[in-house]
Write an enzyme that holds these catalytic residues in place. Sequence first.
Site, PDB file in Angstrom:
ATOM      1  N   HIS A 141     -58.160 -50.404  20.757  1.00 50.64           N
ATOM      2  CA  HIS A 141     -58.146 -49.220  19.893  1.00 50.64           C
ATOM      3  C   HIS A 141     -59.578 -48.776  19.565  1.00 50.64           C
ATOM      4  O   HIS A 141     -59.911 -47.595  19.690  1.00 50.64           O
ATOM      5  CB  HIS A 141     -57.380 -49.542  18.612  1.00 50.64           C
ATOM      6  N   GLU A 142     -60.420 -49.722  19.157  1.00 54.44           N
ATOM      7  CA  GLU A 142     -61.799 -49.385  18.796  1.00 54.44           C
ATOM      8  C   GLU A 142     -62.576 -48.840  19.993  1.00 54.44           C
ATOM      9  O   GLU A 142     -63.345 -47.877  19.870  1.00 54.44           O
ATOM     10  CB  GLU A 142     -62.509 -50.615  18.220  1.00 54.44           C
TER      11      GLU A 142
END
Length: 440
Positions: free
Chosen positions: A300-301
């Site tokens: 996600h990051e």
Amino acid sequence: MQKCPRRRIYKTTTHVPLELGQIMDSETFEKSRLYQLDKSNFSFWSGLYSEIEGTLILLFGGIPYLWRLSGRFCGYAGFGPEYEITQSLVFLLMATLFSALTGLPWSLYNTFVIEEKHGFNQQTLGFFMKDAIKKFIVTQCILLPVSSLLLYIIKIGGDYFFIYAWLFTLVVSLVLVTIYADYIAPLFDKFTPLPEGKLKQEIEVMAKSIDFPLTKVYVVEGSKRSSHSNAYFYGFFKNKRIVLFDTLLEEYSVLNKDIQEESGMEPRNDGEGDSEEIKAKIKNKKQGCKNEEVLAVLGHELGHWKLGHTVKNIIISQMNSFLCFFLFAVLIGRKELFAAFGFFDSQPTLIGLLIIFQFIFSPYNEVLSFCLTVLSRRFEFQADAFAKKLGKAKDLYSALIKLNKDNLGFPVSDWLFSMWHYSHPPLLERLQALKNSKHD
């Protein structure tokens, strides 16, 4: 008044809604409800105090009084009115000291009452005070030199000073972002390289698969401060680093060590059934995510990086900064602005910055904040979708539930309050977006 809908939901939603039955037990739901209710009440009273304090400062001429007081201190040191920048630095030092002292009781209450009550605080009073003093000193070491250079640029910049001032703040912000994790953050927390092993190898493989120029992976000992968890990356160009909080890693968190020695948590080994039940309790009590879930969170990051969210945020920030400096250049010559705040005989540049950026731009800043919140929520959904494309939907689904549990996030929210204030979408919305492909 903005907090009322949120507090009402925390007070009235006392049972787990049907749609949450599969992801949250009643005990965790109640803990998160009480935690968020305490936080909301604290936010209301601290915000009310801040508004009253600010109003009284304006009504009783606190800003011009502090400016005159700083001038007297400069006069004692042999600096006359012509040393405006020196007086401005003394003003800044006293203003930030006042802010730190008046904010200290609220910070102490938040840390040692609310966070302590709900099991998040890991600090001692001595550690807290040492940390607060260190933060103040580091802030002054950055704020005072940068402010003096900015004021000097505005003074000598001529008609186009706003361009030079904007370029200076751009350079400063980029430098601070670059050096923060290497030179500033280690002053407060311990950073160690992630040990060699399967997790590090899988992080490197995932980074390579999307051409993320990873150079190092660190673990920060955030558990000395709080049991809240986080992860982020930093660095420019071909020098990216990933930082994981130890509280994010189930196998690494010091908060999980010796957990079986806690009262009532030690397996008795007097029956297979009892032992399995105790093991289940221990597993449920553990904090952090498994390796696969940590990879999903990182997916996600890294999605934020791959999709250009970081660069887009920097561009938006700098466009806004340029606009603000341009409008400052237009308004700085208006004597009535200074007179409205008690400055009838002088127009100090620092005071002009304070008046225009903090007060005149206040309505604009609220609108901008809302727009950035909407954009941030969109970015979060896009980053989740990127993690899904990496095949991490199932693990991200379970990681979001675990992180919500570990941080006692309350999954029920007022839609209007959420839309205006929450930079991240509510848990249920994110899970719904992942649900259809969580087994990918």
